[in-house]
Design an enzyme around this catalytic site. Structure first.
Site, PDB file in Angstrom:
ATOM      1  N   ASP A 162      -2.585   1.009   6.952  1.00 24.67           N
ATOM      2  CA  ASP A 162      -1.723   0.753   5.783  1.00 24.67           C
ATOM      3  C   ASP A 162      -1.216  -0.695   5.789  1.00 24.67           C
ATOM      4  OD1 ASP A 162      -1.238   3.810   4.937  1.00 24.67           O
ATOM      5  OD2 ASP A 162      -1.054   3.595   7.107  1.00 24.67           O
TER       6      ASP A 162
ATOM      7  N   GLU B 211      -1.122  -1.242  -4.849  1.00 25.22           N
ATOM      8  CA  GLU B 211      -2.352  -0.490  -5.064  1.00 25.22           C
ATOM      9  C   GLU B 211      -2.166   0.473  -6.232  1.00 25.22           C
ATOM     10  OE1 GLU B 211      -5.202   0.985  -1.882  1.00 25.22           O
ATOM     11  OE2 GLU B 211      -4.193   2.831  -2.485  1.00 25.22           O
TER      12      GLU B 211
ATOM     13  N   ASP C 123       0.890  -1.162   0.000  1.00 24.49           N
ATOM     14  CA  ASP C 123       0.000   0.000   0.000  1.00 24.49           C
ATOM     15  C   ASP C 123       0.926   1.209   0.000  1.00 24.49           C
ATOM     16  OD1 ASP C 123      -2.246   1.645   0.208  1.00 24.49           O
ATOM     17  OD2 ASP C 123      -2.182   1.602   2.397  1.00 24.49           O
TER      18      ASP C 123
END
Length: 191
Positions: free
Chosen positions: A143, A70, A9
């Site tokens: 996260d 991501e 992430d």
């Protein structure tokens, strides 16, 4: 055979990293999770270097089969998008240097894969990641949970052709996996 996925992430302030092993039956086990943080007081080049060094260490230590990152989400503010894109580039390049494939997944794809709803909130994602991975406590900060969710998303998507799974194959999926497979199949029919 087990598929090992390193999920990332990306972000300049906090970059979540999680490693998950997925068995053929889709049982998922967390291998490691963490967050690399950088201070806004550092120059951009130094912040990216911190992230690059951490990613290099994680890739060398855990030797994933694939890296899931991501995808940059365009509705964020410009400065956030730039930081996420820069951190993503560092991760993608590190994987490429090792000939590790990279997959990009949108936030709504990840939410749908883990919870069954592309509009789920972070708390729902964290709760289901904790349950799926049989963890004693939720990974923190968000996260870290998001990185694990990215790894799960990719593994479930790559681990079988969920969109074309037979009725028998679908019955072994979790409700969230079934909902995601159905949404994915519906999206393909709409193309």
């Amino acid at each position: 055979m087990t598929l090992r996925v390193l999920g990332v992430d990306p972000g300049l302030t906090r970059c979540g990293i999680g490693v998950v092993d997925i068995e053929r039956n889709r049982r998922a086990t967390m291998v490691a999770v963490g967050v690399v943080g950088t201070s806004a007081e550092l120059t951009l080049d130094r912040r990216l270097l911190v992230i690059a060094q951490a990613i290099d260490e994680w890739l060398d230590l855990h030797e994933p089969d694939v890296v899931a990152v991501e995808r940059v989400f365009s509705q964020m503010n410009v400065s956030t998008v730039m930081g996420v894109a820069q951190a993503s580039g560092v991760v993608i390049a590190a994987a490429a240097r090792r000939d590790i494939p990279v997959a990009l997944h949108t936030p709504s794809e990840v939410k749908a894969a883990v919870t069954g709803s592309g509009s789920a909130n972070k708390e729902a994602v964290t709760k289901l990641v904790t349950k799926i991975l049989r963890l004693d406590a939720p990974p923190k900060p968000a996260d870290a949970a998001d990185a694990l969710a990215l790894a799960l998303t990719h593994a479930w998507r790559a681990g079988g052709t969920m969109g074309t799974a037979s009725a028998k194959g679908r019955s072994s999926l979790t409700p969230a996996q079934r909902a995601w497979a159905e949404a994915e199949a519906k999206a393909r029919r709409g193309r």
